[in-house]
Design a protein around this motif. Structure first.
Motif, PDB file in Angstrom:
ATOM      1  N   LEU A  27       0.827  -1.054  -0.123  1.00 47.30           N
ATOM      2  CA  LEU A  27       0.055   0.069   0.017  1.00 47.30           C
ATOM      3  C   LEU A  27       0.870   1.392   0.020  1.00 47.30           C
ATOM      4  O   LEU A  27       0.511   2.217  -0.700  1.00 47.30           O
ATOM      5  N   THR A  28       1.881   1.179   0.869  1.00 49.98           N
ATOM      6  CA  THR A  28       2.853   2.464   0.937  1.00 49.98           C
ATOM      7  C   THR A  28       3.407   2.681  -0.771  1.00 49.98           C
ATOM      8  O   THR A  28       3.498   3.644  -0.864  1.00 49.98           O
ATOM      9  N   GLU A  29       3.820   1.645  -1.191  1.00 47.50           N
ATOM     10  CA  GLU A  29       4.475   1.700  -2.554  1.00 47.50           C
ATOM     11  C   GLU A  29       3.426   2.054  -3.465  1.00 47.50           C
ATOM     12  O   GLU A  29       3.634   3.338  -4.140  1.00 47.50           O
ATOM     13  N   ILE A  30       2.280   1.848  -3.450  1.00 46.39           N
ATOM     14  CA  ILE A  30       1.217   2.281  -4.334  1.00 46.39           C
ATOM     15  C   ILE A  30       0.774   3.924  -4.178  1.00 46.39           C
ATOM     16  O   ILE A  30       1.018   4.704  -4.843  1.00 46.39           O
ATOM     17  N   CYS A  31       0.916   4.126  -2.908  1.00 43.94           N
ATOM     18  CA  CYS A  31       0.666   5.790  -2.405  1.00 43.94           C
ATOM     19  C   CYS A  31       1.648   6.656  -2.791  1.00 43.94           C
ATOM     20  O   CYS A  31       1.559   7.652  -3.365  1.00 43.94           O
ATOM     21  N   ILE A  32       3.020   6.213  -2.502  1.00 46.06           N
ATOM     22  CA  ILE A  32       4.311   6.792  -2.857  1.00 46.06           C
ATOM     23  C   ILE A  32       4.497   6.897  -4.265  1.00 46.06           C
ATOM     24  O   ILE A  32       4.885   8.190  -4.855  1.00 46.06           O
ATOM     25  N   ASP A  33       4.159   5.920  -5.173  1.00 47.90           N
ATOM     26  CA  ASP A  33       4.393   6.082  -6.568  1.00 47.90           C
ATOM     27  C   ASP A  33       3.179   7.095  -6.969  1.00 47.90           C
ATOM     28  O   ASP A  33       3.566   7.719  -7.833  1.00 47.90           O
ATOM     29  N   SER A  34       2.098   7.213  -6.354  1.00 53.60           N
ATOM     30  CA  SER A  34       0.988   8.148  -6.927  1.00 53.60           C
ATOM     31  C   SER A  34       1.391   9.518  -6.246  1.00 53.60           C
ATOM     32  O   SER A  34       1.037  10.548  -6.962  1.00 53.60           O
ATOM     33  N   LEU A  35       1.913   9.656  -5.354  1.00 53.71           N
ATOM     34  CA  LEU A  35       2.406  10.755  -4.482  1.00 53.71           C
ATOM     35  C   LEU A  35       3.194  11.787  -5.327  1.00 53.71           C
ATOM     36  O   LEU A  35       3.193  12.739  -5.508  1.00 53.71           O
ATOM     37  N   LYS A  36       4.231  11.064  -6.310  1.00 55.14           N
ATOM     38  CA  LYS A  36       4.973  11.772  -7.233  1.00 55.14           C
ATOM     39  C   LYS A  36       4.380  12.812  -8.022  1.00 55.14           C
ATOM     40  O   LYS A  36       4.840  13.942  -8.446  1.00 55.14           O
ATOM     41  N   LEU A  37       3.220  12.491  -8.454  1.00 56.46           N
ATOM     42  CA  LEU A  37       2.108  13.440  -9.220  1.00 56.46           C
ATOM     43  C   LEU A  37       1.846  14.787  -8.586  1.00 56.46           C
ATOM     44  O   LEU A  37       1.501  15.570  -9.030  1.00 56.46           O
ATOM     45  N   TYR A  38       2.005  14.675  -7.001  1.00 58.83           N
ATOM     46  CA  TYR A  38       1.426  15.853  -6.307  1.00 58.83           C
ATOM     47  C   TYR A  38       2.587  16.436  -5.897  1.00 58.83           C
ATOM     48  O   TYR A  38       2.437  17.493  -5.109  1.00 58.83           O
ATOM     49  N   CYS A  39       3.853  16.171  -6.296  1.00 60.79           N
ATOM     50  CA  CYS A  39       4.889  17.010  -5.801  1.00 60.79           C
ATOM     51  C   CYS A  39       5.184  17.878  -6.849  1.00 60.79           C
ATOM     52  O   CYS A  39       6.348  18.281  -7.609  1.00 60.79           O
ATOM     53  N   ILE A  40       4.427  18.993  -6.766  1.00 57.65           N
ATOM     54  CA  ILE A  40       4.114  20.192  -7.369  1.00 57.65           C
ATOM     55  C   ILE A  40       4.131  21.299  -6.229  1.00 57.65           C
ATOM     56  O   ILE A  40       3.663  21.220  -5.175  1.00 57.65           O
ATOM     57  N   PRO A  41       4.657  22.668  -6.807  1.00 52.40           N
ATOM     58  CA  PRO A  41       4.784  23.859  -5.851  1.00 52.40           C
ATOM     59  C   PRO A  41       3.338  23.949  -5.008  1.00 52.40           C
ATOM     60  O   PRO A  41       3.528  24.056  -3.747  1.00 52.40           O
ATOM     61  N   LYS A  42       2.272  23.665  -5.575  1.00 53.63           N
ATOM     62  CA  LYS A  42       0.893  23.864  -5.009  1.00 53.63           C
ATOM     63  C   LYS A  42       0.809  22.867  -3.578  1.00 53.63           C
ATOM     64  O   LYS A  42       0.152  23.449  -2.754  1.00 53.63           O
ATOM     65  N   PHE A  43       1.428  21.642  -3.477  1.00 52.26           N
ATOM     66  CA  PHE A  43       1.272  20.873  -2.566  1.00 52.26           C
ATOM     67  C   PHE A  43       2.508  20.445  -1.979  1.00 52.26           C
ATOM     68  O   PHE A  43       2.597  19.787  -1.034  1.00 52.26           O
ATOM     69  N   GLU A  44       3.704  21.089  -2.587  1.00 50.93           N
ATOM     70  CA  GLU A  44       5.033  20.627  -1.856  1.00 50.93           C
ATOM     71  C   GLU A  44       5.181  20.553  -0.404  1.00 50.93           C
ATOM     72  O   GLU A  44       5.797  19.544   0.409  1.00 50.93           O
ATOM     73  N   ASN A  45       4.824  21.825   0.172  1.00 54.71           N
ATOM     74  CA  ASN A  45       4.733  21.827   1.752  1.00 54.71           C
ATOM     75  C   ASN A  45       3.859  20.949   2.502  1.00 54.71           C
ATOM     76  O   ASN A  45       4.283  20.341   3.579  1.00 54.71           O
ATOM     77  N   ILE A  46       2.719  20.486   1.900  1.00 54.57           N
ATOM     78  CA  ILE A  46       1.652  19.836   2.423  1.00 54.57           C
ATOM     79  C   ILE A  46       2.459  18.328   2.556  1.00 54.57           C
ATOM     80  O   ILE A  46       2.523  17.848   3.793  1.00 54.57           O
ATOM     81  N   ILE A  47       3.220  17.968   1.473  1.00 58.04           N
ATOM     82  CA  ILE A  47       3.774  16.579   1.535  1.00 58.04           C
ATOM     83  C   ILE A  47       5.191  16.702   2.416  1.00 58.04           C
ATOM     84  O   ILE A  47       5.552  15.864   3.316  1.00 58.04           O
ATOM     85  N   LYS A  48       5.873  17.780   2.344  1.00 54.58           N
ATOM     86  CA  LYS A  48       7.093  17.728   2.966  1.00 54.58           C
ATOM     87  C   LYS A  48       7.006  17.808   4.585  1.00 54.58           C
ATOM     88  O   LYS A  48       7.792  17.303   5.294  1.00 54.58           O
ATOM     89  N   ASN A  49       5.979  18.381   4.938  1.00 49.77           N
ATOM     90  CA  ASN A  49       5.440  18.589   6.226  1.00 49.77           C
ATOM     91  C   ASN A  49       4.729  17.318   6.901  1.00 49.77           C
ATOM     92  O   ASN A  49       4.408  17.297   7.970  1.00 49.77           O
ATOM     93  N   ASN A  50       4.260  16.403   6.038  1.00 47.32           N
ATOM     94  CA  ASN A  50       3.456  15.369   6.578  1.00 47.32           C
ATOM     95  C   ASN A  50       4.174  14.595   7.339  1.00 47.32           C
ATOM     96  O   ASN A  50       5.240  14.007   6.874  1.00 47.32           O
ATOM     97  N   PRO A  51       3.817  14.131   8.540  1.00 44.46           N
ATOM     98  CA  PRO A  51       4.408  13.257   9.475  1.00 44.46           C
ATOM     99  C   PRO A  51       4.483  11.708   8.948  1.00 44.46           C
ATOM    100  O   PRO A  51       5.511  11.108   8.935  1.00 44.46           O
ATOM    101  N   ASN A  52       3.689  11.176   8.096  1.00 44.92           N
ATOM    102  CA  ASN A  52       3.673  10.070   7.388  1.00 44.92           C
ATOM    103  C   ASN A  52       4.612   9.849   6.375  1.00 44.92           C
ATOM    104  O   ASN A  52       5.445   9.026   6.375  1.00 44.92           O
ATOM    105  N   VAL A  53       4.811  10.931   5.619  1.00 42.62           N
ATOM    106  CA  VAL A  53       5.651  11.147   4.374  1.00 42.62           C
ATOM    107  C   VAL A  53       7.239  11.097   5.202  1.00 42.62           C
ATOM    108  O   VAL A  53       8.073  10.470   4.952  1.00 42.62           O
ATOM    109  N   LEU A  54       7.049  11.738   6.203  1.00 47.18           N
ATOM    110  CA  LEU A  54       8.472  11.872   6.920  1.00 47.18           C
ATOM    111  C   LEU A  54       8.840  10.830   7.545  1.00 47.18           C
ATOM    112  O   LEU A  54      10.356  10.293   7.591  1.00 47.18           O
ATOM    113  N   LYS A  55       8.067   9.915   8.119  1.00 48.82           N
ATOM    114  CA  LYS A  55       8.408   8.423   8.854  1.00 48.82           C
ATOM    115  C   LYS A  55       8.942   7.718   7.539  1.00 48.82           C
ATOM    116  O   LYS A  55       9.882   6.912   7.661  1.00 48.82           O
TER     117      LYS A  55
END
Length: 139
Positions: free
Chosen positions: A83-111
């Motif tokens: 599940l993590t693999e699927i989510c992280i693979d999809s997450l690449k599409l959201y690595c745009i300036p609009k969402f960058e800080n949300i992703i970078k500061n998310n505790p789940n992503v950081l972990k």
């Protein structure tokens, strides 16, 4: 629309049928979601079984909107490599300036980034590294 999606994700389908056809129906349903549907989905997502969650994660990334990102980040709370693999693979599409800080500061992503070497799959580690590069994370 949420009920339609829920029913679809609960269906027992073969892996081939899901990835060949059924997920396209799920994508179509998600495209028609109202804000109320997104809210219901967010409130129920952690109560669903793992296969349902994997199917949902695979179906996300249609519109690249905050609701989809919220779902992926919520699914990252679940401790399952696939599940993590699927989510992280999809997450690449959201690595745009609009969402960058949300992703970078998310505790789940950081972990996940912190624990990237604990994943069994080389593919998962590679995808995590790709996300880190896109977001300019330092190891």
């Amino acid at each position: 629309m949420y009920t339609e999606l829920d029913d679809l994700l609960e269906q027992n389908t073969t892996i081939d049928a899901w990835y060949d056809d059924v997920f396209l129906i799920a994508c179509s349903i998600l495209n028609d979601f109202s804000q109320n549907d997104w809210n219901i989905l967010k409130n129920n997502i952690l109560n669903k079984d793992l296969e349902w969650q994997k199917k949902l994660a695979y179906s996300i990334s249609n519109k690249i909107i905050i609701d989809e990102l919220d779902i992926l980040l919520e699914l990252l709370k679940i401790n399952n490599d696939e599940l993590t693999e699927i989510c992280i693979d999809s997450l690449k599409l959201y690595c745009i300036p609009k969402f960058e800080n949300i992703i970078k500061n998310n505790p789940n992503v950081l972990k996940i980034i912190h624990d990237k070497n604990n994943f069994q799959s080389n593919f998962t580690r590679t995808v995590i590294e790709q996300v880190m590069q896109i977001l300019n994370f330092r190891s």
